[in-house]
Scaffold this motif. Structure first.
Motif, PDB file in Angstrom:
ATOM      1  N   GLY A  42       0.830  -1.192   0.000  1.00 15.04           N
ATOM      2  CA  GLY A  42       0.000   0.000   0.000  1.00 15.04           C
ATOM      3  C   GLY A  42       0.868   1.247   0.000  1.00 15.04           C
ATOM      4  O   GLY A  42       2.025   1.212   0.429  1.00 15.04           O
ATOM      5  N   PRO A  43       0.346   2.380  -0.492  1.00 22.46           N
ATOM      6  CA  PRO A  43       1.141   3.619  -0.540  1.00 22.46           C
ATOM      7  C   PRO A  43       1.706   4.037   0.803  1.00 22.46           C
ATOM      8  O   PRO A  43       2.793   4.617   0.876  1.00 22.46           O
ATOM      9  N   SER A  44       1.008   3.740   1.900  1.00 22.60           N
ATOM     10  CA  SER A  44       1.479   4.153   3.229  1.00 22.60           C
ATOM     11  C   SER A  44       2.681   3.345   3.704  1.00 22.60           C
ATOM     12  O   SER A  44       3.291   3.675   4.724  1.00 22.60           O
ATOM     13  N   SER A  45       3.049   2.289   2.964  1.00 16.93           N
ATOM     14  CA  SER A  45       4.206   1.477   3.361  1.00 16.93           C
ATOM     15  C   SER A  45       5.526   2.152   3.036  1.00 16.93           C
ATOM     16  O   SER A  45       6.551   1.852   3.647  1.00 16.93           O
ATOM     17  N   PHE A  46       5.524   3.065   2.069  1.00 14.27           N
ATOM     18  CA  PHE A  46       6.781   3.611   1.563  1.00 14.27           C
ATOM     19  C   PHE A  46       7.187   4.890   2.275  1.00 14.27           C
ATOM     20  O   PHE A  46       6.403   5.829   2.411  1.00 14.27           O
ATOM     21  N   ASN A  47       8.444   4.913   2.732  1.00 15.52           N
ATOM     22  CA  ASN A  47       9.026   6.083   3.392  1.00 15.52           C
ATOM     23  C   ASN A  47      10.422   6.306   2.812  1.00 15.52           C
ATOM     24  O   ASN A  47      11.247   5.393   2.825  1.00 15.52           O
ATOM     25  N   ILE A  48      10.671   7.497   2.319  1.00 11.84           N
ATOM     26  CA  ILE A  48      11.915   7.775   1.577  1.00 11.84           C
ATOM     27  C   ILE A  48      12.703   8.902   2.234  1.00 11.84           C
ATOM     28  O   ILE A  48      12.138   9.916   2.652  1.00 11.84           O
ATOM     29  N   LEU A  49      14.024   8.725   2.317  1.00 12.40           N
ATOM     30  CA  LEU A  49      14.902   9.810   2.743  1.00 12.40           C
ATOM     31  C   LEU A  49      14.989  10.824   1.605  1.00 12.40           C
ATOM     32  O   LEU A  49      15.442  10.505   0.508  1.00 12.40           O
ATOM     33  N   ARG A  50      14.558  12.037   1.865  1.00 13.38           N
ATOM     34  CA  ARG A  50      14.453  13.025   0.783  1.00 13.38           C
ATOM     35  C   ARG A  50      15.793  13.476   0.228  1.00 13.38           C
ATOM     36  O   ARG A  50      15.912  13.781  -0.962  1.00 13.38           O
ATOM     37  N   ASP A  51      16.822  13.538   1.078  1.00 19.31           N
ATOM     38  CA  ASP A  51      18.102  14.108   0.652  1.00 19.31           C
ATOM     39  C   ASP A  51      19.193  13.079   0.398  1.00 19.31           C
ATOM     40  O   ASP A  51      20.334  13.441   0.129  1.00 19.31           O
ATOM     41  N   TRP A  52      18.853  11.803   0.510  1.00 17.77           N
ATOM     42  CA  TRP A  52      19.852  10.752   0.353  1.00 17.77           C
ATOM     43  C   TRP A  52      19.447   9.804  -0.759  1.00 17.77           C
ATOM     44  O   TRP A  52      18.303   9.384  -0.832  1.00 17.77           O
ATOM     45  N   TYR A  53      20.415   9.464  -1.613  1.00 19.83           N
ATOM     46  CA  TYR A  53      20.151   8.624  -2.783  1.00 19.83           C
ATOM     47  C   TYR A  53      20.802   7.254  -2.642  1.00 19.83           C
ATOM     48  O   TYR A  53      21.895   7.116  -2.074  1.00 19.83           O
ATOM     49  N   HIS A  54      20.118   6.265  -3.169  1.00 22.18           N
ATOM     50  CA  HIS A  54      20.648   4.905  -3.184  1.00 22.18           C
ATOM     51  C   HIS A  54      21.872   4.838  -4.092  1.00 22.18           C
ATOM     52  O   HIS A  54      21.883   5.393  -5.184  1.00 22.18           O
ATOM     53  N   ASP A  55      22.907   4.161  -3.622  1.00 25.07           N
ATOM     54  CA  ASP A  55      24.140   3.969  -4.387  1.00 25.07           C
ATOM     55  C   ASP A  55      24.232   2.491  -4.771  1.00 25.07           C
ATOM     56  O   ASP A  55      24.418   1.637  -3.910  1.00 25.07           O
TER      57      ASP A  55
END
Length: 475
Positions: free
Chosen positions: A138-151
């Motif tokens: 569900g959409p509420s499952s996702f939480n993202i760090l706004r200023d950090w990118y996956h490497d």
């Protein structure tokens, strides 16, 4: 019903929980007669009254860096405008700033969507956890760090603003990131949404890395979680890699590069133990990818969760029962020292070199032993263990590994998992205490850490030890 919500923090943790929820998806394919668990404990059912069908979404909250979800968009299965890519006509009158190239959908996900034969998974096509995830979140499952990118090259340490100059590699960075930017938003938003879907919440699993900023992030999250839900049971799981203390001569292997890593690890572990009912220190074997590490450790996570969700109510146990089985009421001994299946111990504790005055010859004293039996053929002459023996035996159904788990980690369907609390945990805290004494000369929390580590070491001592004060404070 006694639901369990999973909070997954970091790319590696998301891989492990993807494997776990893929197993949950497999249970849904079993016939009514074959059902071995109550799916509603870990999955949220949504009934479509028109089509008379039920769909399930994981009771999970996933934290990751930007682009860490791979090709999976937050609203991918409910909206089509999550990305600019593929919707250029809808955005033709707007200014588009591209911050990263499009991540193509994996061949496995494309085959799932099309209902075609699934490709074989390998190291090359499992870079992201979403590459092989079977359930729809569900959409509420996702939480993202706004200023950090996956490497992609260093998947367990996000990169600040995708600039290649600063890594998410310090406990303090992660701790401050959560408390300053996400605390109120997360608890009032997505966490609250997930909790509202539960009728009678039993507890939570929190899975994270402990050697990077994710350890500090998880510690801050867990502290607030305890304040928010003080009466709910929390199991925390922390991934540990090798370090100098897993060598035969620990202090000789130390160099400057290890200082922040061990600092992250000991601070994260202490705080996760303080705020959890049980702490599972998982070992991330060297040379394995996150997909493989998740496949290796999934049998531990699944065994614990299968015990609290099995359909056999006579055998089903609660998270509180498991806590008591390990700690025997001593809350300061809540680290799982041993997680043994056959000849393999999945606990990081088993990798630690003995401290200089450990009871090497007599072996580490065992405070408690618990068994989760997943074998279908039970001993005919089985009798209940003597309560005075401190051995507790539990049973659940056999292991049903998903086809997304690497073949080398999915061959054994029937086994017994032994959970131990022993003096071996003392070795970790004594090593860390000596490390703090020698190297934390200017840290504001130095004395507090020394006291905490000494207290935990004492909690895992049995018998008499020679005086070990080294006088390193005078060095």
């Amino acid at each position: 019903m006694h639901e369990v919500v999973t909070i997954s923090v970091s790319q590696r943790a998301n891989h492990l929980n993807t494997q776990f929820f893929n197993i949950q998806e497999g249970y849904l394919q079993l016939s009514k007669e074959q059902q071995v668990n109550d799916s509603k404990i870990f999955l949220n059912p949504t009934v479509d009254k028109v089509s008379r069908t039920v769909s399930f979404t994981p009771r999970a909250l996933l934290w990751d860096a930007r682009t860490g979800n791979g090709s999976l968009g937050t609203y991918q299965y409910s909206e089509t405008q999550d990305y600019h890519f593929g919707n250029e006509d809808r955005f033709k009158d707007q200014t588009i700033i591209k911050t990263h190239p499009k991540i193509p959908k994996s061949e496995y996900q494309s085959a799932l969507d099309a209902g075609t034969p699934l490709p074989t998974l390998s190291r090359e096509n499992t870079k992201y956890w979403s590459d092989y995830s079977k359930l729809i979140y569900g959409p509420s499952s996702f939480n993202i760090l706004r200023d950090w990118y996956h490497d992609v090259e260093n998947p367990n340490q996000p990169d600040f603003q995708n600039l290649g100059e600063r890594k998410f590699d310090r406990y303090s960075i992660g701790y401050d990131e959560f408390t300053e930017n996400y605390l109120q938003e997360f608890f009032d938003g997505n966490l609250h949404t997930e909790l509202e879907k539960c009728d009678t919440l039993q507890g939570l699993n929190l899975v994270s890395d402990v050697e990077s900023g994710w350890g500090g992030f998880s510690s801050a999250l867990l502290l607030e979680l305890r304040n928010e839900l003080p009466k709910k049971t929390v199991f925390s799981w922390g991934f540990n890699e090798d370090d100098p203390f897993t060598n035969d001569s620990p202090m000789k292997g130390l160099s400057k590069k290890w200082l922040p890593i061990i600092s992250n690890k000991l601070r994260s572990t202490i705080n996760m133990m303080l705020e959890s009912d049980l702490y599972f220190p998982l070992y991330a074997s060297p040379g394995l990818t996150n997909w493989e590490t998740a496949g290796e450790n999934c049998r531990i996570l699944d065994s614990i969760n299968a015990t609290v969700s099995q359909s056999n109510l006579e055998q089903r146990k609660t998270m509180d029962y498991l806590t008591t089985a390990v700690t025997l009421g001593y809350s300061s001994r809540n680290m799982i020292t041993g997680m043994v299946i056959g000849n393999t111990d999945y606990s990081f504790c088993s990798q630690i070199a003995p401290f200089k005055n450990s009871h090497k010859h007599n072996g580490a004293h065992v405070f408690s032993r618990s068994f989760i039996d997943r074998r279908s053929q039970m001993c005919q002459n089985h009798s209940e263990p003597d309560p005075q023996s401190k051995i507790i035996e539990m049973r659940t159904h056999r292991y049903f590994p998903s086809d997304t788990i690497p073949a080398e980690f999915s061959r054994d369907y029937e086994f017994a998992l032994e959970l131990k609390s022993s003096e071996k945990s003392r070795d970790i805290f004594k090593h860390w205490n000596e490390f703090v004494v020698r190297y934390f000369k200017n840290d504001n929390d130095r004395e507090e850490l020394k006291n905490q580590l000494s207290d935990y070491a004492s909690a895992y001592e049995s018998g008499w030890y020679e005086d070990e004060d080294s006088g390193d404070d005078d060095m």
